[in-house]
Design an enzyme around this catalytic site. Structure first.
Site, PDB file in Angstrom:
ATOM      1  N   PRO A  89       0.846  -1.057  -0.001  1.00  0.00           N
ATOM      2  CA  PRO A  89       0.004  -0.169   0.038  1.00  0.00           C
ATOM      3  C   PRO A  89       0.918   1.088   0.027  1.00  0.00           C
ATOM      4  O   PRO A  89       0.333   2.299  -0.246  1.00  0.00           O
ATOM      5  CB  PRO A  89      -0.803  -0.017   1.413  1.00  0.00           C
ATOM      6  CG  PRO A  89      -0.391  -1.518   1.872  1.00  0.00           C
ATOM      7  CD  PRO A  89       0.670  -2.075   1.225  1.00  0.00           C
ATOM      8  N   GLU A 116       2.724  -7.794   9.213  1.00  0.00           N
ATOM      9  CA  GLU A 116       2.632  -6.272   9.217  1.00  0.00           C
ATOM     10  C   GLU A 116       3.794  -5.636   8.168  1.00  0.00           C
ATOM     11  O   GLU A 116       3.855  -4.501   8.450  1.00  0.00           O
ATOM     12  CB  GLU A 116       3.280  -5.824  10.560  1.00  0.00           C
ATOM     13  CG  GLU A 116       2.216  -6.213  11.824  1.00  0.00           C
ATOM     14  CD  GLU A 116       0.522  -5.467  11.200  1.00  0.00           C
ATOM     15  OE1 GLU A 116       0.591  -4.791  10.508  1.00  0.00           O
ATOM     16  OE2 GLU A 116      -0.204  -6.626  11.333  1.00  0.00           O
ATOM     17  N   ARG A 154      -2.386  -8.846 -20.662  1.00  0.00           N
ATOM     18  CA  ARG A 154      -3.195  -8.259 -21.594  1.00  0.00           C
ATOM     19  C   ARG A 154      -2.545  -7.015 -22.739  1.00  0.00           C
ATOM     20  O   ARG A 154      -3.120  -7.119 -23.498  1.00  0.00           O
ATOM     21  CB  ARG A 154      -4.459  -7.699 -21.148  1.00  0.00           C
ATOM     22  CG  ARG A 154      -5.581  -8.473 -20.189  1.00  0.00           C
ATOM     23  CD  ARG A 154      -6.553  -7.845 -19.457  1.00  0.00           C
ATOM     24  NE  ARG A 154      -7.414  -6.952 -20.423  1.00  0.00           N
ATOM     25  CZ  ARG A 154      -8.427  -7.738 -21.296  1.00  0.00           C
ATOM     26  NH1 ARG A 154      -8.625  -8.837 -20.904  1.00  0.00           N
ATOM     27  NH2 ARG A 154      -9.117  -6.951 -21.998  1.00  0.00           N
ATOM     28  N   ASP A 169     -10.237  -0.458 -25.124  1.00  0.00           N
ATOM     29  CA  ASP A 169     -10.752  -0.700 -23.594  1.00  0.00           C
ATOM     30  C   ASP A 169     -10.827   0.587 -22.931  1.00  0.00           C
ATOM     31  O   ASP A 169     -10.101   1.682 -23.392  1.00  0.00           O
ATOM     32  CB  ASP A 169      -9.926  -1.567 -22.703  1.00  0.00           C
ATOM     33  CG  ASP A 169     -10.377  -3.077 -23.194  1.00  0.00           C
ATOM     34  OD1 ASP A 169     -11.386  -3.427 -23.700  1.00  0.00           O
ATOM     35  OD2 ASP A 169      -9.403  -3.908 -23.319  1.00  0.00           O
TER      36      ASP A 169
END
Lengths: 245, 245
Positions: A89, A116, A154, A169
């Site tokens: 994150p 953690e 992709r 797309d």
């Protein structure tokens, strides 16, 4: 393109990636998904991959040595020091441009964290790039690694096939997709828009462009800020703004 | 909390969610993951879930009826019209606040798209909320559904356990995490910062807060824009800005 995945859950791979488009890419050897079990690179007798954090606090931290050694093994296997991504994150937010950029590489090492977090020295010693899927907290880096592999795969020529270029797309042109309809013409009192049944290709094209712009303007105006709009699109955007006024 | 997943790949579930924290939540019945095969709700003899798009163009569109019927079956099973989410790049971007909000619900229906999209009438008839993981294109909605379930499940009381509150994680306080270290003290000439070995809790706490702020300021200054900073944090931020100057 190879993906070496450093994980404590190697059995999760290829998992969902064995289906559908990525599944075909695996069979055709356009991509190679190689989970590497971090536990195989521990040296203490209990095979511990984590330990208590220095400075105290709850939770456990992934130890640096097993990950470092697993990474060195990948480098030896590949004969190069591979571009190495940590899913966290704390990283830069993943997007379509990044998927395209990474798809140009020969391969990637993906490091999946748990507990953690990972000892900071792993970042300093082996990580080239930290990538985050978005602003949410997940149990581990495995699902994010699958997402990143799917998006990158992709973009590799031949993977999506000829039916439709991935360049059509969402995000490829900095706007959201137009609404799609298929049979039946009427369902629960909702009818397919007449224009789509008209057979009039240029009107259909214009309707779709307008709907795509309208949706983007309503939901994601940020995407249009840096977009290169051609003259027709500028006109459509003016029309939409007038209709909304 | 239940998750009814409308998909053409039901075998992918629970898949990766059967491991680790979500796996434990499944065993303890804190969450219930129920894949519903859209193909079971087709009525033509070939079990087609997709058809050509009206108006032409490449790719196939998922038909409205099977999804509608699958959704009605979920509603009947649950005895309520469940909150229904479609995973699509056209949706609002998923984040931690949304995970927390959705975790308050009794359950969710998640609709996973494939091919070139889903007939627009499905959105109009059954979808409450369209959610996107981020600005990238994926093969289908299954991996995004897993990510969303993981993030939501972690917010359900009891799922993450006592070791560490998920409220301490990244994004819960609008900032990135501080660096973590574990043994050994020295690895590849990199030493654990002295302060973490000092045993001086208030210094450690201050160091961690400062590092977290520093990292957030460097990588994600947007997160600090709306953050409520307490006085100590304001001071630390001033210190960091002076050091950077």
């Amino acid at each position: 393109m190879y993906f070496d995945i450093l994980t404590i859950f190697p059995d999760l791979f290829p998992g969902p990636l064995a289906e559908s488009i990525t599944g075909r890419a695996l069979k055709e050897e356009l991509i190679d998904i190689n989970p590497v079990d971090i536990r195989d690179f521990t040296q203490d007798k209990h095979g511990n991959v984590d330990d208590y954090p220095y400075g105290g606090g709850a939770g456990m931290v992934m130890k640096p040595e097993p990950i470092y050694r697993a990474h060195r093994a990948c480098a030896a296997l590949r004969g190069e020091l591979p571009e190495t991504v940590m899913l966290t994150p704390q990283g830069e937010t993943f997007d379509q441009d990044m998927a395209l950029e990474l798809s140009q590489l020969e391969g990637l090492v993906l490091i999946c964290g748990h507990y953690e977090g990972i000892d900071e020295r792993v970042r300093e010693l082996v990580v080239d790039r930290e990538i985050s899927l978005g602003d949410y907290v997940l149990t581990g880096g495995e699902l994010p690694a699958m997402i990143v592999i799917d998006a990158i795969a992709r973009m590799i020529p031949g993977v999506v096939g000829d039916e439709r270029s991935p360049r059509q797309d969402s995000f490829y042109q900095d706007r959201l997709d137009y609404p799609q309809y298929t049979r039946p013409r009427e369902f629960k009192d909702l009818r397919v828009p007449e224009v789509l049944l008209s057979g009039h290709h240029s009107r259909i094209e214009r309707w779709r462009k307008k709907k795509a712009l309208k949706r983007t303007l309503a939901r994601r105006p940020d995407l249009l800020e840096d977009a290169d709009l051609i003259e027709e699109e500028q006109e459509l955007l003016e029309e939409i703004k007038e209709e909304n006024a």
